[in-house]
Every structure is written in structure tokens, then in C-alpha cells.
Scaffold this motif. Structure first.
Motif, PDB file in Angstrom:
ATOM      1  N   SER A  78      27.232  42.205  12.619  1.00 18.86           N
ATOM      2  CA  SER A  78      25.809  42.095  12.944  1.00 18.86           C
ATOM      3  C   SER A  78      25.320  40.693  12.603  1.00 18.86           C
ATOM      4  O   SER A  78      25.945  39.966  11.815  1.00 18.86           O
ATOM      5  CB  SER A  78      25.010  43.128  12.155  1.00 18.86           C
ATOM      6  OG  SER A  78      25.026  42.816  10.769  1.00 18.86           O
ATOM      7  N   LYS A  79      24.211  40.311  13.199  1.00 16.07           N
ATOM      8  CA  LYS A  79      23.652  38.987  12.899  1.00 16.07           C
ATOM      9  C   LYS A  79      23.307  38.874  11.417  1.00 16.07           C
ATOM     10  O   LYS A  79      23.509  37.820  10.798  1.00 16.07           O
ATOM     11  CB  LYS A  79      22.409  38.712  13.745  1.00 16.07           C
ATOM     12  CG  LYS A  79      21.866  37.292  13.578  1.00 16.07           C
ATOM     13  CD  LYS A  79      20.670  37.036  14.441  1.00 16.07           C
ATOM     14  CE  LYS A  79      20.259  35.561  14.378  1.00 16.07           C
ATOM     15  NZ  LYS A  79      20.045  35.079  12.998  1.00 16.07           N
ATOM     16  N   THR A  80      22.837  39.959  10.853  1.00 11.69           N
ATOM     17  CA  THR A  80      22.508  39.949   9.427  1.00 11.69           C
ATOM     18  C   THR A  80      23.747  39.679   8.584  1.00 11.69           C
ATOM     19  O   THR A  80      23.730  38.840   7.674  1.00 11.69           O
ATOM     20  CB  THR A  80      21.880  41.288   9.004  1.00 11.69           C
ATOM     21  OG1 THR A  80      20.652  41.473   9.722  1.00 11.69           O
ATOM     22  CG2 THR A  80      21.600  41.304   7.512  1.00 11.69           C
ATOM     23  N   ASP A  81      24.853  40.402   8.899  1.00  7.19           N
ATOM     24  CA  ASP A  81      26.091  40.181   8.155  1.00  7.19           C
ATOM     25  C   ASP A  81      26.621  38.766   8.362  1.00  7.19           C
ATOM     26  O   ASP A  81      27.100  38.128   7.412  1.00  7.19           O
ATOM     27  CB  ASP A  81      27.154  41.201   8.569  1.00  7.19           C
ATOM     28  CG  ASP A  81      26.977  42.534   7.853  1.00  7.19           C
ATOM     29  OD1 ASP A  81      26.169  42.597   6.915  1.00  7.19           O
ATOM     30  OD2 ASP A  81      27.662  43.501   8.237  1.00  7.19           O
ATOM     31  N   SER A  82      26.571  38.266   9.586  1.00  4.74           N
ATOM     32  CA  SER A  82      27.047  36.915   9.872  1.00  4.74           C
ATOM     33  C   SER A  82      26.259  35.881   9.093  1.00  4.74           C
ATOM     34  O   SER A  82      26.832  34.961   8.483  1.00  4.74           O
ATOM     35  CB  SER A  82      26.958  36.627  11.370  1.00  4.74           C
ATOM     36  OG  SER A  82      27.793  37.492  12.107  1.00  4.74           O
ATOM     37  N   ASP A  83      24.938  36.033   9.107  1.00  6.32           N
ATOM     38  CA  ASP A  83      24.082  35.091   8.371  1.00  6.32           C
ATOM     39  C   ASP A  83      24.319  35.208   6.870  1.00  6.32           C
ATOM     40  O   ASP A  83      24.388  34.194   6.157  1.00  6.32           O
ATOM     41  CB  ASP A  83      22.611  35.350   8.687  1.00  6.32           C
ATOM     42  CG  ASP A  83      22.237  35.005  10.118  1.00  6.32           C
ATOM     43  OD1 ASP A  83      23.024  34.290  10.784  1.00  6.32           O
ATOM     44  OD2 ASP A  83      21.170  35.457  10.575  1.00  6.32           O
ATOM     45  N   ASP A  84      24.460  36.448   6.396  1.00  4.51           N
ATOM     46  CA  ASP A  84      24.659  36.660   4.961  1.00  4.51           C
ATOM     47  C   ASP A  84      26.011  36.134   4.486  1.00  4.51           C
ATOM     48  O   ASP A  84      26.140  35.696   3.329  1.00  4.51           O
ATOM     49  CB  ASP A  84      24.541  38.147   4.621  1.00  4.51           C
ATOM     50  CG  ASP A  84      23.110  38.655   4.674  1.00  4.51           C
ATOM     51  OD1 ASP A  84      22.194  37.819   4.795  1.00  4.51           O
ATOM     52  OD2 ASP A  84      22.911  39.892   4.610  1.00  4.51           O
ATOM     53  N   LEU A  85      27.012  36.177   5.369  1.00  2.82           N
ATOM     54  CA  LEU A  85      28.336  35.690   4.991  1.00  2.82           C
ATOM     55  C   LEU A  85      28.288  34.195   4.718  1.00  2.82           C
ATOM     56  O   LEU A  85      28.809  33.723   3.700  1.00  2.82           O
ATOM     57  CB  LEU A  85      29.345  36.006   6.103  1.00  2.82           C
ATOM     58  CG  LEU A  85      30.827  35.807   5.758  1.00  2.82           C
ATOM     59  CD1 LEU A  85      31.237  36.690   4.585  1.00  2.82           C
ATOM     60  CD2 LEU A  85      31.703  36.116   6.981  1.00  2.82           C
ATOM     61  N   TRP A  86      27.658  33.432   5.619  1.00  2.22           N
ATOM     62  CA  TRP A  86      27.525  31.992   5.391  1.00  2.22           C
ATOM     63  C   TRP A  86      26.615  31.722   4.194  1.00  2.22           C
ATOM     64  O   TRP A  86      26.903  30.834   3.370  1.00  2.22           O
ATOM     65  CB  TRP A  86      27.000  31.297   6.639  1.00  2.22           C
ATOM     66  CG  TRP A  86      26.626  29.857   6.410  1.00  2.22           C
ATOM     67  CD1 TRP A  86      25.387  29.299   6.504  1.00  2.22           C
ATOM     68  CD2 TRP A  86      27.513  28.785   6.046  1.00  2.22           C
ATOM     69  NE1 TRP A  86      25.436  27.948   6.219  1.00  2.22           N
ATOM     70  CE2 TRP A  86      26.727  27.605   5.923  1.00  2.22           C
ATOM     71  CE3 TRP A  86      28.880  28.704   5.787  1.00  2.22           C
ATOM     72  CZ2 TRP A  86      27.273  26.371   5.574  1.00  2.22           C
ATOM     73  CZ3 TRP A  86      29.420  27.467   5.428  1.00  2.22           C
ATOM     74  CH2 TRP A  86      28.619  26.327   5.326  1.00  2.22           C
ATOM     75  N   SER A  87      25.541  32.463   4.074  1.00  2.00           N
ATOM     76  CA  SER A  87      24.635  32.284   2.934  1.00  2.00           C
ATOM     77  C   SER A  87      25.353  32.532   1.616  1.00  2.00           C
ATOM     78  O   SER A  87      25.065  31.874   0.605  1.00  2.00           O
ATOM     79  CB  SER A  87      23.434  33.227   3.055  1.00  2.00           C
ATOM     80  OG  SER A  87      22.630  32.899   4.163  1.00  2.00           O
ATOM     81  N   ALA A  88      26.309  33.466   1.623  1.00  2.00           N
ATOM     82  CA  ALA A  88      27.073  33.748   0.407  1.00  2.00           C
ATOM     83  C   ALA A  88      27.965  32.570   0.035  1.00  2.00           C
ATOM     84  O   ALA A  88      28.199  32.309  -1.155  1.00  2.00           O
ATOM     85  CB  ALA A  88      27.917  35.008   0.593  1.00  2.00           C
ATOM     86  N   VAL A  89      28.469  31.863   1.046  1.00  3.25           N
ATOM     87  CA  VAL A  89      29.252  30.655   0.778  1.00  3.25           C
ATOM     88  C   VAL A  89      28.348  29.574   0.193  1.00  3.25           C
ATOM     89  O   VAL A  89      28.694  28.917  -0.795  1.00  3.25           O
ATOM     90  CB  VAL A  89      29.934  30.154   2.061  1.00  3.25           C
ATOM     91  CG1 VAL A  89      30.654  28.825   1.817  1.00  3.25           C
ATOM     92  CG2 VAL A  89      30.925  31.196   2.587  1.00  3.25           C
ATOM     93  N   VAL A  90      27.183  29.392   0.794  1.00  2.00           N
ATOM     94  CA  VAL A  90      26.246  28.357   0.348  1.00  2.00           C
ATOM     95  C   VAL A  90      25.753  28.634  -1.076  1.00  2.00           C
ATOM     96  O   VAL A  90      25.716  27.738  -1.925  1.00  2.00           O
ATOM     97  CB  VAL A  90      25.050  28.251   1.310  1.00  2.00           C
ATOM     98  CG1 VAL A  90      24.010  27.268   0.774  1.00  2.00           C
ATOM     99  CG2 VAL A  90      25.513  27.832   2.704  1.00  2.00           C
ATOM    100  N   SER A  91      25.396  29.893  -1.339  1.00  2.00           N
ATOM    101  CA  SER A  91      24.845  30.250  -2.654  1.00  2.00           C
ATOM    102  C   SER A  91      25.924  30.647  -3.652  1.00  2.00           C
ATOM    103  O   SER A  91      25.623  30.935  -4.813  1.00  2.00           O
ATOM    104  CB  SER A  91      23.845  31.394  -2.514  1.00  2.00           C
ATOM    105  OG  SER A  91      24.482  32.572  -2.014  1.00  2.00           O
TER     106      SER A  91
END
Length: 305
Positions: free
Chosen positions: A180-193
Motif C-alpha cells: 500500500s502507499k502507506t506501507d511504501s511511504d512508511d518503509l522509506w520513513s523508517a529508513v530516514v528516521s
């Protein structure tokens, strides 16, 4: 091996928590002549990427810049011992490649790097710590490293890598593409944070359920100690129905001149997350426990001196 095996989770956590102390020095031609500029120090996760810290670094050096307008640009670059650093490499991998350290031979009385895993019984010691890098804006070495005009380029590059790794694992990238777009966005955000729980919660959804029966190939890149060469080849998790591909069998198959033995390091050692990885370690298990955030096993080769 179960994806929720507690030993695997513990190793993943240790790798995730591994850091490298870094010292950033502003290039002399970027600073005003009247200023004495102190270095910028920070602890960087091994699995992260240096451009994610550019804003902090630029903010620190901004009062001392010769040209203040450069603080509004993202096209800065780093070098180590006069060699430009590739921003698309994970920090720990770049350190292992650029320093060329053999963890079994460094000075064990030096300050110790914070360890990331227990793949080897050898103690991790640090020789080039803090890792001293020079921060530049002018004379971008575009013949050696890709341009990076914004953090979105970093994100797009990483997304392409996780798709590529998924294709190698399964023969298609459907699992990554179906997030999902939410999971995709959260995956990159998890790398950043640098959020371990979020990253692995989503990653478990895209990994094949069993490393031996469901995995088609192991995403792996091997970095040779000279010539800036990277070896990438399809490596299946099993040699036969009963024999798994190990680190040693894969290295012997693809680099026999450096690894004439499948079980013993005679001329070189495989380095993963700053430690020597055992030659008899099954590659499939290693992937599920020790992959970088882009889905790859990145193994640096260190020559035995």
C-alpha cells in the motif's frame, strides 16, 4: 528459519543498532578565512546513508561558509583520504570498503567501534575512528559519483534497489509493488528516521516465507578490494536439495582466485557489517538476518596481509 525466530530478531536488532562515529571537516576552500571551524561529530547508523545527515551538517557549518548561498543547495559531497564517497552506499559498507580493514588484524587496543552483530567470534576494533571525512561543495566529481540535487533522488534510488532485490528473490517485484502507499511511504520513513520496528514490520510482508523453499535467488553484491569493482551474480540459496549455498561456496564459485577454499579464508576475508562472516554460513539465513535496508547482502572483501 522462521521470520520471527527470536535469534534472528536479536541479530537484526544488533545490526540495526550498529554505529560509526563520524568526524566531518569543512573543506578549507568552503570556509571564510577569518574563521576557525571546528569539526562536526555525530554517530551514524551503519545501515543508514550519509545524505540523510546533510541538513544537519550544512546547518552546523552554515555560519562559516564562504558562500552562504551554498547552504540552500543539496549538492554537497564527501571524501575520505582524497577519494569521493558514493552517497548511494550504506554508511557501514562505505566504511568497510574505503578503509579496507581486516577486523582480525586491527589494533585491539584502539577505541572500539560499536559492534553490530555476532557473526564472528573476532572482536571488532576501530582503526579509522572517528571516521574523518571532508565536506565539499565545489568541483563536484560527477565522473566518479552520481549527482544528488535533492533527497528525493536518494529516495528514488533506494526504492529502485528494493524493487531489484525483490525481483532477484522471487523472479518478480510483485510483493514490493503491491505494498500500500502507506506501507511504501512508511518503509522509506523508517529508513530516514532509523525506526527498527516499522522497517521490519513492513519488510516481513515482502520477504518469502521460507529462505530455502521460497527464495529463488539471494540478492548479493560483492565489493572487490581493488579497482572499485562490484560483482553481482545470481546465487541460488541451495546447491542441491540437501546442500545450501554458503558464503564460502559462493565466493569460491565466483572468486576462486581469492577464495580457493570453500571453508577457510586463505587470501581474503568477507566482511559484512564490519565483521568477518563465517565461510560456512548459509547465504539464505544470512540474508534474512543481515541484509541492508535495500534488501541486499553487501559483502566487502578484505585482503589478508
Amino acid at each position: 528459519m522462521s521470520l520471527i525466530n527470536q535469534d534472528a530478531v536479536d541479530i537484526r536488532r544488533k545490526i540495526w543498532d550498529g554505529i560509526i562515529p563520524i568526524r566531518i571537516v569543512l573543506a578549507p576552500d568552503e570556509a571564510r578565512e577569518i574563521d576557525t571551524v571546528e569539526p562536526f561529530y555525530f554517530n551514524a547508523p551503519r545501515v543508514s546513508y550519509l545524505p540523510l545527515y546533510y541538513n544537519q551538517i550544512i546547518s552546523y557549518f552554515k555560519p562559516f561558509l564562504r558562500d552562504a548561498s551554498t547552504a540552500d543547495s543539496f549538492e554537497w559531497w564527501l571524501e575520505f583520504e582524497n577519494v569521493p564517497l558514493k552517497w548511494n552506499l550504506p554508511i557501514g559498507l562505505a566504511y568497510d570498503i574505503m578503509t579496507g580493514l581486516d577486523p582480525t588484524q586491527v589494533d585491539h587496543t584502539a577505541n572500539h567501534e560499536l559492534s553490530s552483530s555476532s557473526l564472528s567470534s573476532s572482536s571488532l576494533a576501530s582503526f579509522f575512528l572517528p571516521w574523518s571525512l571532508v565536506f565539499h561543495y565545489n568541483n563536484y566529481p560527477q565522473s566518479l559519483i552520481l549527482r544528488l540535487p535533492s533527497i528525493n533522488i536518494m529516495m528514488n534510488h533506494w526504492i529502485n534497489l528494493i524493487k531489484e532485490a525483490d525481483f532477484i528473490r522471487r523472479g518478480n517485484a510483485n510483493m514490493i509493488m503491491s505494498l500500500s502507499k502507506t506501507d511504501s511511504d512508511d518503509l522509506w520513513s523508517a529508513v530516514v528516521s532509523h525506526n527498527f520496528e516499522t522497517f521490519w514490520k513492513i519488510t516481513r510482508k515482502v520477504l518469502p516465507p521460507d529462505p530455502c523453499s521460497s527464495l529463488r535467488n539471494v540478492p548479493i553484491k560483492i565489493y572487490l578490494p581493488s579497482g572499485n569493482k562490484v560483482l553481482q551474480s545470481l546465487v541460488s540459496p541451495m546447491i542441491s536439495s540437501r546442500e545450501p549455498h554458503t558464503v564460502g561456496t559462493a565466493l569460491h564459485q565466483h572468486l576462486p582466485h581469492l577464495f580457493p577454499s570453500r571453508r577457510t579464508c586463505l587470501l581474503a576475508r568477507p566482511i559484512l557489517h564490519g565483521v568477518v562472516v563465517g565461510m560456512t554460513t548459509p547465504l539464505a539465513d544470512l540474508l534474512y538476518e543481515c541484509m541492508y535496508t535495500d534488501g541486499y547482502l553487501h559483502i566487502a572483501i578484505s585482503m589478508i596481509s
